[in-house]
Design a protein around this motif. Structure first.
Motif, PDB file in Angstrom:
ATOM      1  N   ALA A   1       0.734  -1.285   0.086  1.00 22.07           N
ATOM      2  CA  ALA A   1      -0.012  -0.026  -0.007  1.00 22.07           C
ATOM      3  C   ALA A   1       0.897   1.260   0.053  1.00 22.07           C
ATOM      4  O   ALA A   1       0.552   2.202  -0.686  1.00 22.07           O
ATOM      5  CB  ALA A   1      -0.975   0.069   1.153  1.00 22.07           C
ATOM      6  N   VAL A   2       1.986   1.357   1.042  1.00 19.02           N
ATOM      7  CA  VAL A   2       2.807   2.304   0.771  1.00 19.02           C
ATOM      8  C   VAL A   2       3.447   2.638  -0.466  1.00 19.02           C
ATOM      9  O   VAL A   2       3.496   3.818  -1.085  1.00 19.02           O
ATOM     10  CB  VAL A   2       3.940   2.188   1.763  1.00 19.02           C
ATOM     11  N   ILE A   3       3.905   1.827  -1.179  1.00 19.02           N
ATOM     12  CA  ILE A   3       4.226   1.858  -2.525  1.00 19.02           C
ATOM     13  C   ILE A   3       3.384   2.353  -3.581  1.00 19.02           C
ATOM     14  O   ILE A   3       3.720   3.330  -4.384  1.00 19.02           O
ATOM     15  CB  ILE A   3       4.963   0.490  -3.099  1.00 19.02           C
ATOM     16  N   SER A   4       2.284   1.835  -3.463  1.00 20.49           N
ATOM     17  CA  SER A   4       1.169   2.295  -4.288  1.00 20.49           C
ATOM     18  C   SER A   4       0.668   3.842  -4.025  1.00 20.49           C
ATOM     19  O   SER A   4       0.646   4.526  -4.950  1.00 20.49           O
ATOM     20  CB  SER A   4      -0.185   1.430  -4.139  1.00 20.49           C
ATOM     21  N   ILE A   5       0.752   4.305  -2.814  1.00 22.38           N
ATOM     22  CA  ILE A   5       0.459   5.497  -2.410  1.00 22.38           C
ATOM     23  C   ILE A   5       1.523   6.529  -2.852  1.00 22.38           C
ATOM     24  O   ILE A   5       1.223   7.601  -3.493  1.00 22.38           O
ATOM     25  CB  ILE A   5       0.128   5.693  -0.865  1.00 22.38           C
ATOM     26  N   LEU A   6       2.773   6.072  -2.803  1.00 26.93           N
ATOM     27  CA  LEU A   6       3.851   6.937  -3.181  1.00 26.93           C
ATOM     28  C   LEU A   6       3.854   7.169  -4.525  1.00 26.93           C
ATOM     29  O   LEU A   6       4.185   8.038  -5.173  1.00 26.93           O
ATOM     30  CB  LEU A   6       5.166   6.242  -2.672  1.00 26.93           C
ATOM     31  N   ASN A   7       3.717   5.994  -5.393  1.00 27.11           N
ATOM     32  CA  ASN A   7       3.832   6.242  -7.026  1.00 27.11           C
ATOM     33  C   ASN A   7       2.440   6.961  -7.339  1.00 27.11           C
ATOM     34  O   ASN A   7       2.703   7.602  -8.332  1.00 27.11           O
ATOM     35  CB  ASN A   7       3.619   4.684  -7.477  1.00 27.11           C
ATOM     36  N   LEU A   8       1.219   6.782  -6.771  1.00 30.83           N
ATOM     37  CA  LEU A   8       0.093   7.678  -7.158  1.00 30.83           C
ATOM     38  C   LEU A   8       0.260   9.025  -6.884  1.00 30.83           C
ATOM     39  O   LEU A   8      -0.225   9.939  -7.583  1.00 30.83           O
ATOM     40  CB  LEU A   8      -1.135   7.080  -6.526  1.00 30.83           C
ATOM     41  N   THR A   9       0.968   9.368  -5.854  1.00 38.50           N
ATOM     42  CA  THR A   9       1.078  10.799  -5.449  1.00 38.50           C
ATOM     43  C   THR A   9       2.258  11.454  -6.135  1.00 38.50           C
ATOM     44  O   THR A   9       2.366  12.748  -6.172  1.00 38.50           O
ATOM     45  CB  THR A   9       1.189  10.844  -3.758  1.00 38.50           C
TER      46      THR A   9
END
Length: 156
Positions: free
Chosen positions: A39-47
């Motif tokens: 989830a952290v990686i997904s959030i960092l990529n999306l933002t």
């Protein structure tokens, strides 16, 4: 004086009991941490923060043959081994790290991992004098750095 007799269970009961305990540990501790890492990686990529982190940390992580985004995994290593494993897996599945780069990170994960958790769970329980905490954390961190350098040397 009476001798106590212990009831011996059979090997199947011991195996099933151990499997139940292992399953509980996996579902209650490891899986949530790994999902959190993804989830952290997904959030960092999306933002777009992953791109910024990658640019900022490229010179440092390049010493180990890693991309700058691997700094997110390095930061996660200190908090949670499961979370860091999730971050590394997330970076790999997103194509931001190669299998060789994952291999460079894994010894650091094992040698430096979860220092924040260990501080409370093990060092506090063992009643280790807190003045020794910085020494232990430094040694673990240096071990992880040395391991990444050695892995980079042999992989490249």
């Amino acid at each position: 004086m009476e001798a106590k007799t212990e009831k011996k269970g059979n090997i199947i009961d011991a195996f099933v009991g151990g499997a139940r305990n292992g399953f509980k540990i996996g579902t209650n501790s490891m899986v949530p941490n790994i999902i959190f890492g993804f989830a952290v990686i997904s959030i960092l990529n999306l933002t777009g923060l992953m791109e910024i982190i990658g640019k900022v940390f490229t010179p440092i992580m390049g010493i180990f043959g890693l991309p700058g985004v691997a700094a997110t995994a390095w930061m996660a290593i200190f908090v949670s081994m499961g979370g860091a494993a999730g971050v590394i897996a997330g970076l790999f599945t997103a194509g931001q790290m190669t299998s060789a780069q994952v291999a460079i990170m894994l010894p650091a994960l094992l040698l430096s991992g979860a220092q924040v958790q260990f501080m409370g769970r093990m060092l506090g329980t063992a009643e280790l004098d807190t003045k020794y905490y910085p020494h232990m954390f430094t040694i673990a961190t240096v071990n992880g750095i040395i391991a990444m350098l050695i892995m980079n040397y042999f992989i490249v």
